[in-house]
Design a protein around this motif. Structure first.
Motif, PDB file in Angstrom:
ATOM      1  N   SER A 132      26.771   0.001  12.290  1.00  0.00           N
ATOM      2  CA  SER A 132      26.925   0.340  10.875  1.00  0.00           C
ATOM      3  C   SER A 132      28.377   0.696  10.584  1.00  0.00           C
ATOM      4  N   PRO A 133      28.825   0.510   9.356  1.00  0.00           N
ATOM      5  CA  PRO A 133      30.194   0.929   8.997  1.00  0.00           C
ATOM      6  C   PRO A 133      30.434   2.408   9.281  1.00  0.00           C
ATOM      7  N   GLU A 134      29.405   3.246   9.086  1.00  0.00           N
ATOM      8  CA  GLU A 134      29.554   4.688   9.312  1.00  0.00           C
ATOM      9  C   GLU A 134      29.819   4.984  10.795  1.00  0.00           C
ATOM     10  N   TYR A 135      29.082   4.270  11.671  1.00  0.00           N
ATOM     11  CA  TYR A 135      29.309   4.474  13.111  1.00  0.00           C
ATOM     12  C   TYR A 135      30.729   4.070  13.484  1.00  0.00           C
ATOM     13  N   LEU A 136      31.179   2.934  12.995  1.00  0.00           N
ATOM     14  CA  LEU A 136      32.507   2.436  13.350  1.00  0.00           C
ATOM     15  C   LEU A 136      33.599   3.354  12.812  1.00  0.00           C
ATOM     16  N   ALA A 137      33.360   3.917  11.628  1.00  0.00           N
ATOM     17  CA  ALA A 137      34.343   4.845  11.073  1.00  0.00           C
ATOM     18  C   ALA A 137      34.466   6.093  11.934  1.00  0.00           C
ATOM     19  N   ALA A 138      33.361   6.518  12.528  1.00  0.00           N
ATOM     20  CA  ALA A 138      33.369   7.740  13.340  1.00  0.00           C
ATOM     21  C   ALA A 138      33.788   7.483  14.775  1.00  0.00           C
ATOM     22  N   GLN A 139      33.375   6.321  15.349  1.00  0.00           N
ATOM     23  CA  GLN A 139      33.580   6.071  16.778  1.00  0.00           C
ATOM     24  C   GLN A 139      34.640   5.023  17.083  1.00  0.00           C
ATOM     25  N   GLY A 140      35.105   4.316  16.072  1.00  0.00           N
ATOM     26  CA  GLY A 140      36.075   3.261  16.285  1.00  0.00           C
ATOM     27  C   GLY A 140      35.411   1.912  16.519  1.00  0.00           C
ATOM     28  N   THR A 141      36.167   0.842  16.320  1.00  0.00           N
ATOM     29  CA  THR A 141      35.649  -0.516  16.467  1.00  0.00           C
ATOM     30  C   THR A 141      36.154  -1.120  17.771  1.00  0.00           C
ATOM     31  N   PRO A 142      35.260  -1.544  18.651  1.00  0.00           N
ATOM     32  CA  PRO A 142      35.725  -2.142  19.908  1.00  0.00           C
ATOM     33  C   PRO A 142      36.446  -3.461  19.641  1.00  0.00           C
ATOM     34  N   GLY A 143      37.605  -3.634  20.284  1.00  0.00           N
ATOM     35  CA  GLY A 143      38.364  -4.862  20.106  1.00  0.00           C
ATOM     36  C   GLY A 143      38.162  -5.863  21.220  1.00  0.00           C
ATOM     37  N   ALA A 144      37.502  -5.440  22.303  1.00  0.00           N
ATOM     38  CA  ALA A 144      37.231  -6.310  23.440  1.00  0.00           C
ATOM     39  C   ALA A 144      35.927  -5.849  24.080  1.00  0.00           C
ATOM     40  N   VAL A 145      35.270  -6.776  24.808  1.00  0.00           N
ATOM     41  CA  VAL A 145      33.972  -6.426  25.381  1.00  0.00           C
ATOM     42  C   VAL A 145      34.088  -5.264  26.369  1.00  0.00           C
ATOM     43  N   ALA A 146      35.227  -5.115  27.038  1.00  0.00           N
ATOM     44  CA  ALA A 146      35.387  -4.027  28.002  1.00  0.00           C
ATOM     45  C   ALA A 146      35.273  -2.671  27.317  1.00  0.00           C
ATOM     46  N   GLU A 147      35.631  -2.606  26.050  1.00  0.00           N
ATOM     47  CA  GLU A 147      35.576  -1.340  25.326  1.00  0.00           C
ATOM     48  C   GLU A 147      34.148  -0.913  24.972  1.00  0.00           C
ATOM     49  N   LEU A 148      33.180  -1.826  25.141  1.00  0.00           N
ATOM     50  CA  LEU A 148      31.789  -1.452  24.875  1.00  0.00           C
ATOM     51  C   LEU A 148      31.333  -0.328  25.798  1.00  0.00           C
ATOM     52  N   ALA A 149      31.963  -0.227  26.977  1.00  0.00           N
ATOM     53  CA  ALA A 149      31.568   0.811  27.932  1.00  0.00           C
ATOM     54  C   ALA A 149      31.767   2.212  27.365  1.00  0.00           C
ATOM     55  N   ASP A 150      32.634   2.341  26.372  1.00  0.00           N
ATOM     56  CA  ASP A 150      32.912   3.654  25.785  1.00  0.00           C
ATOM     57  C   ASP A 150      32.048   3.941  24.561  1.00  0.00           C
ATOM     58  N   HIS A 151      31.139   3.018  24.231  1.00  0.00           N
ATOM     59  CA  HIS A 151      30.354   3.182  23.003  1.00  0.00           C
ATOM     60  C   HIS A 151      28.894   3.484  23.311  1.00  0.00           C
ATOM     61  N   ARG A 152      28.229   3.998  22.293  1.00  0.00           N
ATOM     62  CA  ARG A 152      26.815   4.351  22.386  1.00  0.00           C
ATOM     63  C   ARG A 152      25.963   3.087  22.239  1.00  0.00           C
ATOM     64  N   ALA A 153      25.031   2.891  23.154  1.00  0.00           N
ATOM     65  CA  ALA A 153      24.211   1.675  23.164  1.00  0.00           C
ATOM     66  C   ALA A 153      22.789   1.986  22.707  1.00  0.00           C
ATOM     67  N   VAL A 154      22.302   1.132  21.813  1.00  0.00           N
ATOM     68  CA  VAL A 154      20.897   1.154  21.405  1.00  0.00           C
ATOM     69  C   VAL A 154      20.255  -0.079  22.027  1.00  0.00           C
ATOM     70  N   LEU A 155      19.309   0.131  22.928  1.00  0.00           N
ATOM     71  CA  LEU A 155      18.758  -0.977  23.706  1.00  0.00           C
ATOM     72  C   LEU A 155      17.423  -1.436  23.156  1.00  0.00           C
ATOM     73  N   LEU A 156      17.186  -2.739  23.303  1.00  0.00           N
ATOM     74  CA  LEU A 156      15.967  -3.396  22.827  1.00  0.00           C
ATOM     75  C   LEU A 156      15.018  -3.639  23.995  1.00  0.00           C
ATOM     76  N   PRO A 157      13.786  -4.070  23.689  1.00  0.00           N
ATOM     77  CA  PRO A 157      12.868  -4.405  24.780  1.00  0.00           C
ATOM     78  C   PRO A 157      13.485  -5.442  25.720  1.00  0.00           C
TER      79      PRO A 157
END
Length: 318
Positions: free
Chosen positions: A167-192
């Motif tokens: 969401s835009p709100e999450y990105l405003a608070a946590q920042g936008t990852p610019g590369a896949v390696a940066e996903l490690a620093d973000h909160r993950a919501v996992l699916l089945p």
């Protein structure tokens, strides 16, 4: 005469008795015994070892029985196929499907199918659990991923790409990852079916920090909309939110695993007309590029009933 003798031989083997086979065939026991003897004489082999109490196949007889049984099955299936050409689907159609697929697509398709074939009634369970079609008496199970049971028939319906979204709100608070390696620093919501340890990327192994997992894709989407984190959502359930700006797609070049949907059923042999016709109808409702992607808008034009099968001809239940 060869086919008749093969039928008599097959019945004797399956009944384990000349007497029972004769009763089922409406023949005299002596006639059945004589026909088997003539068959063995013509083939020049012994097919059955008989005592006063038991019948036992010889090795050659076992091989001959297996071929004869297959021929009988093919013959019965051919007869059924011809008869079904003049019959309309009818009876109760039991289906199990994932919740989102049912809500976005299946309900509309099944409704149109039932309009075209009024002799059909339906019972549908939308669920995230694994359903055994044989154990639970379900005609068609639609599931994510191939079934583990190799005795079932699996027909691939389509696969839908997944998009990394937040969401835009999450990105405003946590920042936008610019590369896949940066996903490690973000909160993950996992699916089945997602791994709890890594993001569902095809080319790289990036550790994920799971803050929420769910067995329901819509639930996960709503959590992402509320700012819980980033998720790899199927395109079929997030396109509207992306168009409206309530979600933002991230790292568009990243290659993610896809969700494959299969229609699973017990057997192709002697398949009820209601099952065969609905599967064909369902496939015709999918996008022209079947097996690639499914968007809700792609289901706008639904097919008409095939001309070779009258849509409203009444008949007994399948």
């Amino acid at each position: 005469m060869g086919l008749d003798d093969a039928l008599i031989f097959t019945r004797v083997v399956e009944c384990h008795s000349f007497t029972l086979a004769a009763q089922g065939l409406g023949m005299q026991k002596s006639t059945v015994s004589r026909r088997i003897a003539l068959l063995e004489e013509r083939l020049g082999v012994r097919l059955l070892n008989r005592t006063t109490r038991k019948l036992r196949l010889t090795e050659v007889g076992q091989a001959y029985y297996e071929r004869c049984r297959q021929i009988m099955l093919d013959f019965a299936e051919a007869e059924q196929a011809v008869m079904q050409l003049q019959q309309a689907p009818s009876g109760l159609l039991r289906i199990s499907a994932p919740i989102e697929f049912g809500q976005l697509f299946l309900g509309r398709v099944l409704g149109e199918f039932m309009r075209q074939y009024p002799q059909i009634s339906a019972e549908v369970e939308l669920t995230s659990r694994r359903v055994d079609p044989v154990e639970e008496g379900v005609d068609i199970v639609i599931l994510v991923g191939q079934p583990q049971d190799s005795t079932l028939v699996a027909r691939k319906l389509f696969e839908t790409e997944r998009l990394l979204c937040a969401s835009p709100e999450y990105l405003a608070a946590q920042g936008t990852p610019g590369a896949v390696a940066e996903l490690a620093d973000h909160r993950a919501v996992l699916l089945p079916h997602d791994s709890p340890r890594h993001w569902p990327l095809l080319d790289e192994s990036i550790a994920c920090r799971c803050v929420l997992s769910s067995n329901n894709i819509t639930f996960a989407r709503e959590a992402v909309l509320a700012g819980a984190g980033i998720a790899a959502l199927p395109s079929m359930i997030c396109q509207e939110a992306l168009r409206s700006g309530r979600l933002v797609q991230l790292l568009a070049a990243a290659r993610l695993s896809v969700n494959e949907l299969y229609a699973v059923y017990p057997s192709r042999r002697f398949q009820a007309m209601k099952v065969k016709t609905f599967l064909d109808f369902l496939m015709a409702c999918l996008p022209i590029e079947r097996g690639l992607r499914l968007e809700p808008a792609a289901a706008g034009l639904l097919p008409s009933a095939p001309q070779s099968i009258p849509a409203s001809t009444p008949r007994d239940s399948s």
